[in-house]
Write an enzyme that holds these catalytic residues in place. Structure first.
Site, short mmCIF file in Angstrom:
data_model
loop_
_atom_site.label_atom_id
_atom_site.label_comp_id
_atom_site.label_asym_id
_atom_site.label_seq_id
_atom_site.Cartn_x
_atom_site.Cartn_y
_atom_site.Cartn_z
N CYS A 114 0.81 -1.22 0.00
CA CYS A 114 0.00 0.00 0.00
C CYS A 114 0.84 1.27 0.00
CB CYS A 114 -0.95 0.01 1.19
SG CYS A 114 -2.01 -1.43 1.22
N HIS A 248 -3.16 7.43 2.50
CA HIS A 248 -3.61 6.09 2.13
C HIS A 248 -4.92 5.83 2.87
CE1 HIS A 248 -3.95 1.93 1.38
NE2 HIS A 248 -3.53 1.53 2.56
N ASN A 278 -10.26 0.30 0.97
CA ASN A 278 -8.80 0.36 0.82
C ASN A 278 -8.42 -0.27 -0.52
OD1 ASN A 278 -6.05 -0.10 0.92
ND2 ASN A 278 -6.03 -0.89 3.01
#
Ligand code: COA
Length: 321
Positions: A114, A248, A278
């Site tokens: 990520c 993020h 996500n």
């Protein structure tokens, strides 16, 4: 002095939307639990024919149109993805072929999970600043729905699919001011997709994401706080100099803690978590593109991008947009 500047952004989200109510029918969970603990209401899920490549292409073409460039102008393609088209050739090489160009370096960055987008942006930024290239296409593209265990309520509620892209180009005005990358392999087991190449698979669950969520939560809050201090200090800036946090999108509680750390109201945070979940390395460029297209982020404003994920790997980028 040569700087690199964001000159275009684009995104792609699959049409299909999976709501929390839909997930209630798959695993033992509730809409209330998911919203309260994560902030996620729904996420996009790729159709069978969609892959990280097809989504990256759509986001990339939109970003190039926004930048007013054609594929022949591209000097480097980096795709951050944990869900590549193939182990190799890279998703970026596949995209290069689709764009009808050849010769420029093209590669995937699939090891920073990520944090991949910030890592990729940092690499492209160095190449532009060194004068080696003039324009780079930096993309985050993920089909997380293919690597989550749809019987595991602790992970399947969190992730979504999509792609975000930015074009960065050489400029004599400051754009990307600094990037800061870190990793700590001692936390390698907190979040992983433990597929071993060349070894027979012992258990089927090796194909899926594994995560110790609450441990990761605490680590994230700690490392991101330190990362902000490092980024501001390196640029001689105060918290009040930051106009936008582009984080993020993993958990609303982590994002709220980070906004608080910067003394920023939540209206100054680029948020897509509620609608997209996500999307791993796609989440930052997706949030950036949306905030720009919604007319929120404006030219000249100071943006702080941050990403963290499996590795652990984490990083920031400070950008005068
Ligand atoms: N629905 C209902 N209950 C659930 C659930 C779900 N989807 N997922 C977990 N639970 C349960 C757990 O089984 C546990 O039950 P128990 O107390 O009976 O054992 C309880 O909820 C609390 O679990 P915990 O993991 O401590 O919850 P949490 O408040 O830490 O929230 C996360 C879990 C995953 C939302 C949170 O830890 C998180 O977001 N962590 C960071 C993850 C992250 O950033 N990942 C991406 C990095 S790229």
């Amino acid at each position: 002095m040569v700087y690199s500047k964001i000159i275009g952004t684009g995104s792609y989200l699959p049409e299909k939307i999976l709501t929390n109510a839909d997930i209630e029918k798959i695993v033992e969970t509730s809409n209330e639990w998911i919203i309260e603990r994560t902030g996620i209401h729904r996420r996009h899920i790729a159709a069978e024919h969609e892959t990280s490549l097809t989504m990256a292409e759509k986001a990339a073409r939109e970003a190039m149109a926004d930048a007013g460039i054609v594929p022949a102008d591209i000097g480097m393609i980096i795709i951050a993805t944990t869900t590549p088209e193939k182990m190799f050739p890279s998703t970026a090489c596949h995209l290069q072929e689709r764009l009808g160009i050849a010769g420029c370096p093209a590669f995937d960055l699939n090891s920073a999970a990520c944090a991949g987008f910030v890592y990729a942006l940092s690499i492209a930024d160095q190449y532009i600043k060194s004068g080696a290239i003039k324009t780079a296409l930096v993309i985050g593209s993920e089909v997380m729905s293919r690597v989550v265990d749809w019987t595991d309520r602790t992970t399947c509620v969190l992730f979504g699919d999509g792609a975000g892209a930015v074009v960065i180009g050489a400029s004599d005005e400051p754009g990307i001011l600094s990037t800061h990358l870190h990793a700590d392999g001692t936390h390698k087991d907190v979040l992983s997709l433990p597929v071993s190449i060349g070894k027979p698979m012992e258990v089927e669950e090796e194909l899926f994401i594994k995560m110790t969520g609450n441990q990761l939560f605490k680590l994230a809050v700690n490392i991101l706080g330190n990362l902000f201090d490092e980024t501001l200090k390196a640029n001689g800036l105060q918290r009040s100099d930051i106009d936008w946090l582009v984080p993020h999108q993993a958990n609303i509680r982590i994002i709220q803690a980070m906004a608080k750390k910067l003394d920023l109201p939540m209206e100054r945070v680029a948020l897509t978590l509620e609608d997209q979940g996500n999307t791993s390395s796609a989440s930052i460029p997706l949030a950036l593109d949306k905030a720009i297209r919604d007319g929120k982020i404006k030219r000249g404003e100071m943006l702080l991008l941050e990403g963290f994920g499996g590795g652990l790997a984490w990083g920031s980028a400070l950008i005068k947009y």
